[in-house]
Design an enzyme around this catalytic site. Structure first.
Site, short mmCIF file in Angstrom:
data_model
loop_
_atom_site.label_atom_id
_atom_site.label_comp_id
_atom_site.label_asym_id
_atom_site.label_seq_id
_atom_site.Cartn_x
_atom_site.Cartn_y
_atom_site.Cartn_z
N ASN A 87 5.56 5.43 2.93
CA ASN A 87 5.01 5.00 1.97
C ASN A 87 3.76 5.21 1.56
OD1 ASN A 87 4.92 3.43 4.46
ND2 ASN A 87 5.77 1.63 3.79
N ARG B 114 -1.37 -4.21 10.03
CA ARG B 114 -0.44 -5.63 10.74
C ARG B 114 -0.72 -6.32 10.13
NH1 ARG B 114 3.34 -2.74 8.83
NH2 ARG B 114 5.46 -2.28 9.71
N GLN C 237 6.55 -13.20 9.14
CA GLN C 237 6.66 -13.06 7.67
C GLN C 237 8.52 -12.55 7.28
OE1 GLN C 237 3.30 -8.96 6.41
NE2 GLN C 237 5.55 -8.59 7.12
N HIS D 57 3.31 -9.57 1.01
CA HIS D 57 3.54 -7.45 2.00
C HIS D 57 4.90 -6.69 1.08
CE1 HIS D 57 4.12 -5.42 5.74
NE2 HIS D 57 3.47 -4.83 4.70
#
Length: 343
Positions: free
Chosen positions: A113, A246, A275, A294
């Site tokens: 990614n 993060r 999360q 996210h």
């Protein structure tokens, strides 16, 4: 063999083609059916459900976007667990020391990614500097107050962008910023070299001189809560912070205070802790923020790469074949990836 995967609940939208939801589940159910072994594949939708399977699962799969938090307490209960797969990049939701001590292999899909996150990061920089959120709010709420937007809108050109954590994504961000005529500096622990797109500097200079500070470092014991009040208050008054690394790297309450005081002009990104973030998380309502959930690494292109990567990792595990070195975080009782090692 029991494989437990944590994926978000599927959307109700027609013709949804999201790969990382529980309806598609990276096509792993159909993929695993081709193996002769007796494999039980279970999909859960939230972190709490992992506890129902903790004592007899052999493999756990989760993505950084919706992680299974494999802390030491869970790992010590998971007597059969042999493999933790990150469906993406970033394995900080696994206690790597505990995984090492219990001979659990931790792997991820390295590079899947990087382009998606780099593009998202550049987007966040532009959204913050151009005061896009206020302009969009006015269009939504029926207002037309040009001064309220323009008085806090800036060009990116001529600004200094600092990148903390200059790995693959950091270099892609620096490369994509070149047409904007900015000066890019970076700090990384493992190298003090300049690159074609960025100049190396030390940490203190990066903090003190950046108009925009981009955080792209892994979460480690050294970076956990690193950007607290002491560090952030040393930034230029009116500077910006973008965090697509993060959430725990930035102190949750200190950034709010500095935004409220006006020392930091804006904060954007897509990473939180924990999360999913609770409804009352202060970053949801803090001023001058351009936060999203996210999803920077969840483009359909990156999800397709994640699917292929996870299938390859499972293939290697089931067939007792070696994993590619680039994907290994922990193996044979040792933390192999330098980004996660302590100094």
């Amino acid at each position: 063999m029991k494989i437990v995967a944590l994926f978000p609940e599927a959307t109700n939208e027609a013709n949804s083609n999201q790969l990382l939801d529980d309806s598609h589940a990276l096509d792993l159910k159909a993929y695993l059916e081709k193996y002769d072994e007796d494999i039980e594949f279970i999909v859960v939708n939230n972190d709490q459900d992992i506890d129902q399977h903790i004592e007899d699962m052999d493999v756990v799969i989760s993505a950084p976007f919706l992680p299974a938090y494999m802390d030491a307490k869970r790992i010590n209960k998971a007597s059969k667990l042999k493999l933790a797969i990150t469906a993406g990049v970033g394995s900080d939701h696994v206690d790597l020391e505990a995984a090492s001590a219990n001979d659990i292999t931790v792997v991820e899909v390295t590079g899947c990614n990087t382009i998606s996150v780099a593009e998202h990061t550049v987007m966040d920089i532009l959204i913050l500097l151009r005061n896009y959120e206020e302009g969009h709010r006015q269009s939504r709420d029926g207002e037309w107050n040009l001064s309220a937007v323009g008085n806090n809108a800036y060009e990116l050109q001529g600004k200094q962008v600092g990148i903390f954590g200059y790995g693959q994504i950091g270099e892609l961000v620096a490369q994509r910023l070149q047409p904007f005529n900015v000066e890019v500096k970076h700090y990384r622990r493992s190298s003090q070299e300049d690159t074609p797109y960025s100049i190396y500097t030390d940490f203190d200079d990066l903090v003190a001189t950046s108009d925009v500070l981009v955080i792209l470092s892994p979460l480690t014991p050294e970076t956990d809560d690193l950007f607290n009040y002491d560090v952030l208050s040393r930034m230029k008054k009116g500077s910006y912070v973008v965090n697509t690394a993060r959430g725990k790297i930035v102190n949750k309450d200190d950034i709010v205070k500095l935004l409220e005081d006006g020392h930091i002009q804006g904060y954007g990104g897509d990473v939180w802790y924990p999360q999913p973030a609770p409804d009352d998380h202060p970053w949801r309502t803090m001023p001058l923020n351009a936060m999203t959930i996210h999803y920077s690494g969840m483009t359909l292109e990156s999800q397709a790469r994640i699917e292929q990567g996870v299938k390859k990792l499972l293939h290697n595990f089931i067939n007792n074949e070696a994993f590619g070195d680039k994907d290994v975080i922990v193996a044979s009782g040792d933390i192999r990836n330098n980004s996660y090692k302590s100094k």
